[in-house]
Design a protein around this motif. Sequence first.
Motif, PDB file in Angstrom:
ATOM      1  N   THR A   1     -42.318  24.495  12.300  1.00  0.00           N
ATOM      2  CA  THR A   1     -41.042  23.956  11.809  1.00  0.00           C
ATOM      3  C   THR A   1     -41.626  23.793  10.283  1.00  0.00           C
ATOM      4  O   THR A   1     -42.459  23.329   9.640  1.00  0.00           O
ATOM      5  CB  THR A   1     -40.621  22.818  11.970  1.00  0.00           C
ATOM      6  N   GLN A   2     -40.653  24.452   9.182  1.00  0.00           N
ATOM      7  CA  GLN A   2     -41.042  24.375   7.608  1.00  0.00           C
ATOM      8  C   GLN A   2     -40.516  23.104   7.082  1.00  0.00           C
ATOM      9  O   GLN A   2     -39.610  22.536   7.457  1.00  0.00           O
ATOM     10  CB  GLN A   2     -40.179  25.484   7.104  1.00  0.00           C
ATOM     11  N   VAL A   3     -41.891  22.382   6.381  1.00  0.00           N
ATOM     12  CA  VAL A   3     -41.355  21.279   5.442  1.00  0.00           C
ATOM     13  C   VAL A   3     -41.700  21.740   4.075  1.00  0.00           C
ATOM     14  O   VAL A   3     -42.541  21.988   3.779  1.00  0.00           O
ATOM     15  CB  VAL A   3     -42.170  20.271   5.999  1.00  0.00           C
TER      16      VAL A   3
ATOM     17  N   ASP B   1     -39.841  11.250  -0.381  1.00  0.00           N
ATOM     18  CA  ASP B   1     -38.932  10.911   0.615  1.00  0.00           C
ATOM     19  C   ASP B   1     -39.691  10.998   2.019  1.00  0.00           C
ATOM     20  O   ASP B   1     -40.714  11.275   1.978  1.00  0.00           O
ATOM     21  CB  ASP B   1     -37.915  12.371   0.708  1.00  0.00           C
ATOM     22  N   SER B   2     -38.999  10.765   3.048  1.00  0.00           N
ATOM     23  CA  SER B   2     -39.344  10.665   4.342  1.00  0.00           C
ATOM     24  C   SER B   2     -38.839  11.641   5.001  1.00  0.00           C
ATOM     25  O   SER B   2     -37.611  12.045   4.792  1.00  0.00           O
ATOM     26  CB  SER B   2     -39.188   9.301   4.876  1.00  0.00           C
ATOM     27  N   LEU B   3     -39.460  12.124   6.158  1.00  0.00           N
ATOM     28  CA  LEU B   3     -39.026  13.012   7.139  1.00  0.00           C
ATOM     29  C   LEU B   3     -39.731  12.921   8.276  1.00  0.00           C
ATOM     30  O   LEU B   3     -40.683  12.357   8.607  1.00  0.00           O
ATOM     31  CB  LEU B   3     -39.149  14.401   6.563  1.00  0.00           C
ATOM     32  N   ARG B   4     -38.867  13.156   9.678  1.00  0.00           N
ATOM     33  CA  ARG B   4     -39.415  13.406  10.816  1.00  0.00           C
ATOM     34  C   ARG B   4     -39.332  14.717  11.323  1.00  0.00           C
ATOM     35  O   ARG B   4     -38.222  15.096  11.561  1.00  0.00           O
ATOM     36  CB  ARG B   4     -38.791  12.244  11.778  1.00  0.00           C
TER      37      ARG B   4
ATOM     38  N   ILE C   1     -45.864  24.816   6.894  1.00  0.00           N
ATOM     39  CA  ILE C   1     -45.429  25.096   8.271  1.00  0.00           C
ATOM     40  C   ILE C   1     -45.863  24.236   9.128  1.00  0.00           C
ATOM     41  O   ILE C   1     -47.159  24.147   9.020  1.00  0.00           O
ATOM     42  CB  ILE C   1     -45.259  26.543   8.832  1.00  0.00           C
ATOM     43  N   TYR C   2     -45.245  23.012   9.965  1.00  0.00           N
ATOM     44  CA  TYR C   2     -45.808  22.474  10.868  1.00  0.00           C
ATOM     45  C   TYR C   2     -45.834  22.815  12.287  1.00  0.00           C
ATOM     46  O   TYR C   2     -44.715  23.044  12.713  1.00  0.00           O
ATOM     47  CB  TYR C   2     -45.100  20.709  10.542  1.00  0.00           C
TER      48      TYR C   2
ATOM     49  N   GLY D   1     -37.715  19.832  10.325  1.00  0.00           N
ATOM     50  CA  GLY D   1     -38.180  20.115   9.176  1.00  0.00           C
ATOM     51  C   GLY D   1     -37.120  20.305   8.155  1.00  0.00           C
ATOM     52  O   GLY D   1     -36.140  20.611   8.599  1.00  0.00           O
ATOM     53  N   GLY D   2     -37.426  20.474   6.937  1.00  0.00           N
ATOM     54  CA  GLY D   2     -36.423  20.553   5.881  1.00  0.00           C
ATOM     55  C   GLY D   2     -36.849  20.497   4.504  1.00  0.00           C
ATOM     56  O   GLY D   2     -38.048  20.436   4.465  1.00  0.00           O
ATOM     57  N   LEU D   3     -36.054  20.551   3.608  1.00  0.00           N
ATOM     58  CA  LEU D   3     -36.508  20.551   2.306  1.00  0.00           C
ATOM     59  C   LEU D   3     -35.887  18.899   1.745  1.00  0.00           C
ATOM     60  O   LEU D   3     -34.815  18.429   1.852  1.00  0.00           O
ATOM     61  CB  LEU D   3     -35.394  21.313   1.209  1.00  0.00           C
ATOM     62  N   VAL D   4     -36.997  18.382   0.969  1.00  0.00           N
ATOM     63  CA  VAL D   4     -36.871  17.089   0.490  1.00  0.00           C
ATOM     64  C   VAL D   4     -37.463  16.932  -0.616  1.00  0.00           C
ATOM     65  O   VAL D   4     -38.149  17.835  -1.302  1.00  0.00           O
ATOM     66  CB  VAL D   4     -37.567  16.049   1.670  1.00  0.00           C
TER      67      VAL D   4
END
Length: 123
Positions: A117-119, A15-18, A93-94, A8-11
């Motif tokens: 995990t926080q997105v 954007d894309s994230l895995r 939160i995923y 997770g993270g800050l985008v």
Amino acid sequence: VQLQASGGGLVQAGDSLRVSCAASGGTFANLAFGWFRQAPGKEREFVASVSWRWNRDTIYSESVKGRFTISRNSAKDTVHLYMNGLKPEDTAIYYCAARSGRIGRTENDFVFWGQGTQVTVSS
């Protein structure tokens, strides 16, 4: 079965994230996996799931269909959720979840849960 979510993270919007879920303590091939998410002040909701073994059926919620992809990496006992075209409403939160056997799509279908995990998606 233990599940460890990460990635997770800050985008920014668009954007894309895995995010990834590493499984241990069980036979990976026998497990179906799901991703759920919980936004602040809301109930946890289904995002996506993938079936066990060689049956690679997938299910997606309408809100992420066409943008998110769930996949299994059997070599690493890991399930990934690829998220493209992220929107601020994807902020949550995923959580990853697992169950023995066939695919599921409700919280009650899944027995094993990871810690989340926080997105965060900024506009």
